[in-house]
Design a protein around this motif. Structure first.
Motif, PDB file in Angstrom:
ATOM      1  N   THR A  43      83.448   0.472  72.640  1.00 22.09           N
ATOM      2  CA  THR A  43      82.466   0.410  73.721  1.00 22.09           C
ATOM      3  C   THR A  43      82.257  -1.026  74.186  1.00 22.09           C
ATOM      4  OG1 THR A  43      81.381   2.347  72.778  1.00 22.09           O
ATOM      5  CG2 THR A  43      80.130   1.092  74.402  1.00 22.09           C
ATOM      6  N   ALA A  44      82.164  -1.954  73.241  1.00 21.21           N
ATOM      7  CA  ALA A  44      81.968  -3.365  73.602  1.00 21.21           C
ATOM      8  C   ALA A  44      83.153  -3.875  74.423  1.00 21.21           C
ATOM      9  CB  ALA A  44      81.792  -4.203  72.341  1.00 21.21           C
ATOM     10  N   ALA A  45      84.364  -3.496  74.043  1.00 19.97           N
ATOM     11  CA  ALA A  45      85.549  -3.917  74.788  1.00 19.97           C
ATOM     12  C   ALA A  45      85.525  -3.365  76.211  1.00 19.97           C
ATOM     13  CB  ALA A  45      86.814  -3.470  74.060  1.00 19.97           C
ATOM     14  N   LYS A  46      85.138  -2.100  76.353  1.00 14.96           N
ATOM     15  CA  LYS A  46      85.097  -1.485  77.682  1.00 14.96           C
ATOM     16  C   LYS A  46      84.001  -2.118  78.532  1.00 14.96           C
ATOM     17  CE  LYS A  46      86.632   1.402  80.701  1.00 14.96           C
ATOM     18  NZ  LYS A  46      88.017   1.358  81.170  1.00 14.96           N
ATOM     19  N   GLU A  47      82.827  -2.372  77.930  1.00 12.69           N
ATOM     20  CA  GLU A  47      81.743  -3.004  78.685  1.00 12.69           C
ATOM     21  C   GLU A  47      82.152  -4.402  79.136  1.00 12.69           C
ATOM     22  OE1 GLU A  47      78.330  -2.691  76.106  1.00 12.69           O
ATOM     23  OE2 GLU A  47      77.862  -0.677  76.823  1.00 12.69           O
ATOM     24  N   LYS A  48      82.861  -5.121  78.292  1.00 13.53           N
ATOM     25  CA  LYS A  48      83.336  -6.462  78.652  1.00 13.53           C
ATOM     26  C   LYS A  48      84.319  -6.350  79.834  1.00 13.53           C
ATOM     27  CE  LYS A  48      85.566 -10.522  76.638  1.00 13.53           C
ATOM     28  NZ  LYS A  48      86.198 -11.068  75.446  1.00 13.53           N
ATOM     29  N   ILE A  91      84.446  -3.902  82.066  1.00  8.41           N
ATOM     30  CA  ILE A  91      83.704  -3.464  83.256  1.00  8.41           C
ATOM     31  C   ILE A  91      82.929  -4.614  83.881  1.00  8.41           C
ATOM     32  CG2 ILE A  91      81.766  -2.044  84.045  1.00  8.41           C
ATOM     33  CD1 ILE A  91      82.710   0.097  82.020  1.00  8.41           C
ATOM     34  N   LEU A  92      82.233  -5.346  83.057  1.00  8.90           N
ATOM     35  CA  LEU A  92      81.372  -6.422  83.562  1.00  8.90           C
ATOM     36  C   LEU A  92      82.162  -7.675  83.910  1.00  8.90           C
ATOM     37  CD1 LEU A  92      78.366  -5.949  81.122  1.00  8.90           C
ATOM     38  CD2 LEU A  92      78.497  -5.243  83.511  1.00  8.90           C
ATOM     39  N   GLY A  93      83.432  -7.692  83.545  1.00 14.94           N
ATOM     40  CA  GLY A  93      84.295  -8.813  83.910  1.00 14.94           C
ATOM     41  C   GLY A  93      83.943 -10.107  83.199  1.00 14.94           C
ATOM     42  N   ARG A  99      78.815  -2.094  88.464  1.00 12.53           N
ATOM     43  CA  ARG A  99      79.330  -2.486  87.156  1.00 12.53           C
ATOM     44  C   ARG A  99      78.302  -2.190  86.067  1.00 12.53           C
ATOM     45  NH1 ARG A  99      83.936  -5.880  87.356  1.00 12.53           N
ATOM     46  NH2 ARG A  99      84.417  -6.570  89.456  1.00 12.53           N
ATOM     47  N   LYS A 100      77.048  -2.481  86.355  1.00 13.74           N
ATOM     48  CA  LYS A 100      75.977  -2.230  85.375  1.00 13.74           C
ATOM     49  C   LYS A 100      75.823  -0.728  85.134  1.00 13.74           C
ATOM     50  CE  LYS A 100      73.406  -6.469  86.127  1.00 13.74           C
ATOM     51  NZ  LYS A 100      72.226  -7.100  86.694  1.00 13.74           N
ATOM     52  N   GLU A 101      75.935   0.074  86.211  1.00 19.26           N
ATOM     53  CA  GLU A 101      75.852   1.531  86.053  1.00 19.26           C
ATOM     54  C   GLU A 101      76.983   2.038  85.160  1.00 19.26           C
ATOM     55  OE1 GLU A 101      75.806   3.637  89.773  1.00 19.26           O
ATOM     56  OE2 GLU A 101      74.202   2.371  90.568  1.00 19.26           O
ATOM     57  N   LEU A 102      78.195   1.526  85.387  1.00 21.01           N
ATOM     58  CA  LEU A 102      79.344   1.953  84.578  1.00 21.01           C
ATOM     59  C   LEU A 102      79.186   1.522  83.124  1.00 21.01           C
ATOM     60  CD1 LEU A 102      82.312   1.277  87.025  1.00 21.01           C
ATOM     61  CD2 LEU A 102      81.455   3.493  86.289  1.00 21.01           C
ATOM     62  N   ALA A 103      78.631   0.331  82.910  1.00 20.64           N
ATOM     63  CA  ALA A 103      78.394  -0.130  81.542  1.00 20.64           C
ATOM     64  C   ALA A 103      77.371   0.771  80.857  1.00 20.64           C
ATOM     65  CB  ALA A 103      77.925  -1.580  81.544  1.00 20.64           C
ATOM     66  N   LYS A 104      76.357   1.182  81.611  1.00 16.53           N
ATOM     67  CA  LYS A 104      75.338   2.081  81.068  1.00 16.53           C
ATOM     68  C   LYS A 104      75.965   3.443  80.724  1.00 16.53           C
ATOM     69  CE  LYS A 104      71.317   1.866  83.028  1.00 16.53           C
ATOM     70  NZ  LYS A 104      70.191   2.079  83.954  1.00 16.53           N
ATOM     71  N   LEU A 105      76.855   3.917  81.584  1.00 17.27           N
ATOM     72  CA  LEU A 105      77.543   5.187  81.342  1.00 17.27           C
ATOM     73  C   LEU A 105      78.416   5.082  80.082  1.00 17.27           C
ATOM     74  CD1 LEU A 105      77.823   8.005  82.547  1.00 17.27           C
ATOM     75  CD2 LEU A 105      79.709   7.159  83.931  1.00 17.27           C
TER      76      LEU A 105
END
Length: 185
Positions: free
Chosen positions: A175-180, A182-184, A110-116
């Motif tokens: 990006t913030a919405a997608k990171e949220k 991804i990170l659940g 999840r962290k890798e995907l957030a970084k991507l």
């Protein structure tokens, strides 16, 4: 004829946002989606081509992707391209078909995907800033040609900056919405 075109600047900035949204759709959050493989480019026939131009991608199961390669000689390059795309997928080769099991999302993944996602956002911000630079350069050219006054150039540069700020805010929100997601959180 003036070099500056507000509609062109808006179109190009909007294009950067749309490209980012498309890239973010490819980042998965647990289910298989054919858009996951959109960023994959395969080197075949001496050129880099999108995966969908050398194979058919489908999602036969919720946690499995299937890639049917059209030309048998391209199976190796497609396999290599998917592995090196940084998506965390390991294809299983079965003749001309590659099966991609979608692993469970671990905290590390999840962290890798957030970084991507952050990297995609930074590319979009850079694209927007480049459009801003091009717009400002066009305004300076117009001023040099005496098509607009210095005051008009400054006013239009302020407009371009406001458009840039709004577009970058839109990028940050997406990006913030997608990171949220991804990170659940």
């Amino acid at each position: 004829m003036p070099a500056y075109s507000k509609s062109d600047i808006e179109r190009r900035m909007h294009g950067a946002v749309e490209s980012l949204k498309h890239d973010l759709q490819g980042l998965r959050t647990g289910r298989a989606s054919t858009t996951m493989l959109d960023p994959v480019n395969v080197e075949v026939y001496g050129a880099h081509m999108p995966l969908n131009q050398v194979a058919t991608v489908s999602a036969p199961e919720p946690r499995m992707l299937s890639v049917q390669v059209w030309d048998k000689s391209n199976v190796g390059p497609v396999d290599k391209a998917i592995r090196s795309a940084g998506l965390g997928l390991n294809p299983i080769v079965d003749g001309q078909t590659l099966r991609l099991p979608i692993p469970d999302l671990t905290e590390e993944r999840r962290k890798e995907l957030a970084k991507l996602a952050s990297q995609y956002a930074e590319k979009a911000r850079i694209a927007v800033r480049n459009v801003r630079r091009d717009g400002n350069d066009a305004l300076k050219q117009d001023e040099k040609k005496h098509e607009i006054s210095e005051d008009e150039r400054k006013r239009l540069e302020t407009e371009v900056q406001k458009l840039t700020d709004a577009t970058i805010a839109e990028i940050d929100a997406a990006t913030a919405a997608k990171e949220k997601e991804i990170l659940g959180k």
